[in-house]
Every structure is written in C-alpha cells, then in structure tokens.
Design an enzyme around this catalytic site. Structure first.
Site, PDB file in Angstrom:
ATOM      1  N   GLY A  63       0.830  -1.185   0.000  1.00  0.00           N
ATOM      2  CA  GLY A  63       0.000   0.000   0.000  1.00  0.00           C
ATOM      3  C   GLY A  63       0.864   1.234   0.000  1.00  0.00           C
ATOM      4  CE1 TYR A  64       3.553   2.779  -4.081  1.00  0.00           C
ATOM      5  CE2 TYR A  64       1.638   1.371  -4.317  1.00  0.00           C
ATOM      6  CZ  TYR A  64       2.947   1.670  -4.623  1.00  0.00           C
ATOM      7  OH  TYR A  64       3.664   0.857  -5.462  1.00  0.00           O
TER       8      TYR A  64
END
Length: 166
Positions: free
Chosen positions: A28-29
C-alpha cells in the site's frame, strides 16, 4: 546513493510459469502522486511473505530512480496497510525467474488488478544490454499506467470501462 534501475514489460503466454514459484505480496501507498502526474516520490509499505518493508522511491529519470528500503516489524506493516494506506491495496504474486545471468520478477496481479501480468528486471546501468526471454512482450518502462502507485487509482480491471458521464 541507492539507485533502482529497472525495465518493465508485459508478459505474453504461459511459458514463464514452468518451474516458477511465487510469493504473495501485499503493498500500500502512504504517499504518491495524484494518480495523473508522475510523483516526485512515493512511500510504500509492503508485506512479502513473512517479511515487511518500508520503501521510499524518488522521481523516475528514464528507467532510474532513487530507492531506499528498510525492513520493518510485521505488526507495524500490517497496521499501516490496514489504517494508513490508500485503497485498493496492491495484491500480487511475485515469481522470481533467472534468465541469462539476470533475475526477472514476474508479478501476477490479483484483486482489482487481476489480469495484469508484468515482468521487470533490475539492472546495474541504464545502458545495460538485456536478453529478453521469449515470454516477454511489449516494454512499458516509461508508461506510468503500469506503475503500481498508478494502479491504486486506476485498477487494471477498469481500464476498459467507459469514462463516467459529466
């Protein structure tokens, strides 16, 4: 300075699967561009099997960019993925395939990006000559649509959808 030099390609056919063993990756970012512009930096959390990492990448300059990666506690990564990262998370199986003295990584995307299969190879110089396996198709190194950070806002499974009416 730690520099990542990487070329990306679409995968064609199924020949790459022969003998390949994969490992599930979930990432995830925490920070990335707006989904349309190429970001000047991205900050990613990744769980790869039983290990977790925090990765900071700089802006791409051709096929090269700065990259810093640190192993972090699994509990921290799981909490960041659950509480802090943009959705959808990137879910994929990564296969590592040696070919002519290089290690190719083939990502078979799952979830919102199912159907996308890409191969990437890390190089030591930007002008390094690379022998391509026969299962490697079109090069997409400079096409931002194939950046994992872009796939969060524009999942591969939606690429054929017509645009929303105004």
């Amino acid at each position: 300075m730690p520099t990542e030099i990487e070329r990306k390609f679409l995968v064609q056919g199924e020949a790459w699967r022969a003998g390949a063993k994969g490992e599930r990756y979930c990432q995830g970012y925490l920070s990335r561009g707006d989904g349309y512009a190429v970001a000047d930096r991205t900050v990613r959390v990744r769980v790869a099997g039983m290990r977790a990492f925090l990765t900071i990448k700089g802006a791409s300059h051709g096929i090269a960019r700065l990259e810093y990666e640190y192993e972090i506690p699994m509990a921290d990564a799981e909490e960041m993925l659950s509480q802090l990262c943009d959705r959808p998370l990137i879910d994929k199986i990564r296969y590592k395939i040696p070919y002519q003295d290089l290690l190719w990584e083939v990502d078979e995307f799952l979830g919102e990006n199912q159907g996308l299969i890409m191969a990437e190879v890390e190089l030591t110089t930007t002008d390094q000559v690379v022998a391509l396996p026969d299962w490697v198709g079109a090069e997409v190194s400079g096409d931002r649509r194939y950046f994992n950070a872009y796939l969060v806002d524009h999942p591969y499974s939606h690429w054929g959808d017509p645009p929303c009416p105004p």
